[in-house]
Structure formats: C-alpha cells, structure tokens
Design a protein around this motif. Structure first.
Motif, PDB file in Angstrom:
ATOM      1  N   SER A 151      38.367  37.505  32.867  1.00  0.00           N
ATOM      2  CA  SER A 151      38.629  38.934  33.028  1.00  0.00           C
ATOM      3  C   SER A 151      38.246  39.445  34.420  1.00  0.00           C
ATOM      4  CB  SER A 151      37.874  39.738  31.963  1.00  0.00           C
ATOM      5  OG  SER A 151      36.483  39.683  32.193  1.00  0.00           O
ATOM      6  N   ILE A 152      37.693  38.588  35.270  1.00  0.00           N
ATOM      7  CA  ILE A 152      37.247  38.984  36.606  1.00  0.00           C
ATOM      8  C   ILE A 152      38.377  38.744  37.606  1.00  0.00           C
ATOM      9  CG2 ILE A 152      35.497  38.661  38.397  1.00  0.00           C
ATOM     10  CD1 ILE A 152      34.333  39.541  35.655  1.00  0.00           C
ATOM     11  N   ILE A 153      38.722  39.791  38.348  1.00  0.00           N
ATOM     12  CA  ILE A 153      39.770  39.699  39.373  1.00  0.00           C
ATOM     13  C   ILE A 153      39.110  39.833  40.741  1.00  0.00           C
ATOM     14  CG2 ILE A 153      41.824  40.815  40.345  1.00  0.00           C
ATOM     15  CD1 ILE A 153      42.399  41.816  37.470  1.00  0.00           C
ATOM     16  N   ILE A 154      39.454  38.942  41.658  1.00  0.00           N
ATOM     17  CA  ILE A 154      38.945  39.010  43.026  1.00  0.00           C
ATOM     18  C   ILE A 154      40.126  39.092  43.985  1.00  0.00           C
ATOM     19  CG2 ILE A 154      37.625  37.838  44.838  1.00  0.00           C
ATOM     20  CD1 ILE A 154      36.009  36.516  42.617  1.00  0.00           C
ATOM     21  N   LEU A 155      40.107  40.110  44.830  1.00  0.00           N
ATOM     22  CA  LEU A 155      41.121  40.271  45.869  1.00  0.00           C
ATOM     23  C   LEU A 155      40.458  39.996  47.209  1.00  0.00           C
ATOM     24  CD1 LEU A 155      42.670  43.644  44.657  1.00  0.00           C
ATOM     25  CD2 LEU A 155      43.507  41.335  44.200  1.00  0.00           C
ATOM     26  N   MET A 156      40.996  39.048  47.947  1.00  0.00           N
ATOM     27  CA  MET A 156      40.438  38.712  49.255  1.00  0.00           C
ATOM     28  C   MET A 156      41.387  39.215  50.339  1.00  0.00           C
ATOM     29  SD  MET A 156      38.945  34.938  48.220  1.00  0.00           S
ATOM     30  CE  MET A 156      39.258  34.277  49.790  1.00  0.00           C
ATOM     31  N   LYS A 157      40.840  40.053  51.198  1.00  0.00           N
ATOM     32  CA  LYS A 157      41.607  40.590  52.318  1.00  0.00           C
ATOM     33  C   LYS A 157      41.038  40.010  53.603  1.00  0.00           C
ATOM     34  CE  LYS A 157      42.705  44.845  49.922  1.00  0.00           C
ATOM     35  NZ  LYS A 157      42.707  46.298  49.984  1.00  0.00           N
ATOM     36  N   GLU A 158      41.872  39.285  54.308  1.00  0.00           N
ATOM     37  CA  GLU A 158      41.422  38.632  55.532  1.00  0.00           C
ATOM     38  C   GLU A 158      41.853  39.449  56.740  1.00  0.00           C
ATOM     39  OE1 GLU A 158      41.323  34.011  54.256  1.00  0.00           O
ATOM     40  OE2 GLU A 158      43.257  34.792  54.897  1.00  0.00           O
ATOM     41  N   LYS A 181      31.805  31.173  42.602  1.00  0.00           N
ATOM     42  CA  LYS A 181      30.445  31.708  42.559  1.00  0.00           C
ATOM     43  C   LYS A 181      30.443  33.210  42.260  1.00  0.00           C
ATOM     44  CE  LYS A 181      28.397  28.202  45.503  1.00  0.00           C
ATOM     45  NZ  LYS A 181      27.812  27.870  46.799  1.00  0.00           N
ATOM     46  N   VAL A 182      31.322  33.960  42.899  1.00  0.00           N
ATOM     47  CA  VAL A 182      31.379  35.406  42.664  1.00  0.00           C
ATOM     48  C   VAL A 182      31.831  35.694  41.237  1.00  0.00           C
ATOM     49  CG1 VAL A 182      32.524  37.557  43.347  1.00  0.00           C
ATOM     50  CG2 VAL A 182      31.716  35.968  45.094  1.00  0.00           C
ATOM     51  N   THR A 183      32.809  34.949  40.756  1.00  0.00           N
ATOM     52  CA  THR A 183      33.284  35.121  39.379  1.00  0.00           C
ATOM     53  C   THR A 183      32.162  34.842  38.383  1.00  0.00           C
ATOM     54  OG1 THR A 183      35.544  34.548  39.981  1.00  0.00           O
ATOM     55  CG2 THR A 183      34.955  34.324  37.652  1.00  0.00           C
ATOM     56  N   SER A 239      28.605  40.654  31.426  1.00  0.00           N
ATOM     57  CA  SER A 239      28.730  40.030  30.092  1.00  0.00           C
ATOM     58  C   SER A 239      30.189  39.989  29.645  1.00  0.00           C
ATOM     59  CB  SER A 239      27.880  40.784  29.064  1.00  0.00           C
ATOM     60  OG  SER A 239      26.516  40.743  29.415  1.00  0.00           O
ATOM     61  N   LEU A 240      31.035  39.542  30.555  1.00  0.00           N
ATOM     62  CA  LEU A 240      32.472  39.416  30.299  1.00  0.00           C
ATOM     63  C   LEU A 240      32.902  37.983  30.564  1.00  0.00           C
ATOM     64  CD1 LEU A 240      33.757  42.631  32.090  1.00  0.00           C
ATOM     65  CD2 LEU A 240      33.742  42.224  29.625  1.00  0.00           C
ATOM     66  N   PRO A 241      33.994  37.555  29.919  1.00  0.00           N
ATOM     67  CA  PRO A 241      34.499  36.207  30.212  1.00  0.00           C
ATOM     68  C   PRO A 241      35.009  36.120  31.650  1.00  0.00           C
ATOM     69  CG  PRO A 241      36.021  37.375  28.767  1.00  0.00           C
ATOM     70  CD  PRO A 241      34.809  38.248  28.921  1.00  0.00           C
ATOM     71  N   PRO A 299      36.753  44.007  35.653  1.00  0.00           N
ATOM     72  CA  PRO A 299      36.313  44.315  37.012  1.00  0.00           C
ATOM     73  C   PRO A 299      37.258  43.734  38.064  1.00  0.00           C
ATOM     74  CG  PRO A 299      34.551  43.286  35.744  1.00  0.00           C
ATOM     75  CD  PRO A 299      35.792  43.191  34.942  1.00  0.00           C
ATOM     76  N   VAL A 300      37.481  44.529  39.108  1.00  0.00           N
ATOM     77  CA  VAL A 300      38.246  44.075  40.264  1.00  0.00           C
ATOM     78  C   VAL A 300      37.284  44.102  41.453  1.00  0.00           C
ATOM     79  CG1 VAL A 300      40.196  44.513  41.794  1.00  0.00           C
ATOM     80  CG2 VAL A 300      40.406  44.978  39.345  1.00  0.00           C
ATOM     81  N   ILE A 301      37.095  42.960  42.068  1.00  0.00           N
ATOM     82  CA  ILE A 301      36.190  42.836  43.211  1.00  0.00           C
ATOM     83  C   ILE A 301      37.038  42.605  44.451  1.00  0.00           C
ATOM     84  CG2 ILE A 301      34.332  41.467  44.233  1.00  0.00           C
ATOM     85  CD1 ILE A 301      33.626  40.680  41.273  1.00  0.00           C
ATOM     86  N   THR A 302      36.868  43.469  45.456  1.00  0.00           N
ATOM     87  CA  THR A 302      37.608  43.340  46.703  1.00  0.00           C
ATOM     88  C   THR A 302      36.645  42.909  47.804  1.00  0.00           C
ATOM     89  OG1 THR A 302      39.134  45.077  46.018  1.00  0.00           O
ATOM     90  CG2 THR A 302      39.096  44.519  48.359  1.00  0.00           C
TER      91      THR A 302
END
Length: 62
Positions: A38-45, A23-25, A33-35, A2-5
C-alpha cells in the motif's frame, strides 16, 4: 495509502534506487502498520543545473 515523494539528484544506478525504495517502504509500512503493497514512492530526479543552494546553482559549486 501513503504517498511518499522524494526529490534528489539524478542517478542511473538502479541497484541503489531499488535498495532505497525497499528500505523506505519497509520503514513506512512499520510506522503506519500497513502492508508494503500500500506504500507508494514517487522519485523526482533533478539535474544539478536546476537546483541552487545559497543562490548558486549546484553545477557552479563544483
């Protein structure tokens, strides 16, 4: 993988950013149900002069 923006206001407080992504991860990892690795977070300011609500720039609403 998953990629969370997330888009939001700019902050220079790295401790708040670290807390937020932890917290989001954790929540995404549990939901999917993933490690956590494997979670990607992109923060756009966004600067306040680049965002408007109701036809007014946030800069002008203060």
């Amino acid at each position: 993988m998953p990629v969370i923006t997330v888009e939001g206001p700019r902050t220079d407080d790295l401790s708040k950013k670290r807390d937020f992504v932890e917290k989001v991860t954790e929540a995404a990892s549990e939901l999917y149900s993933l490690p956590e690795e494997s979670i990607i977070i992109l923060m756009k300011e966004n600067r306040q002069d680049n965002v408007s609500v109701g036809g007014k720039l946030l800069t002008d609403k203060k």
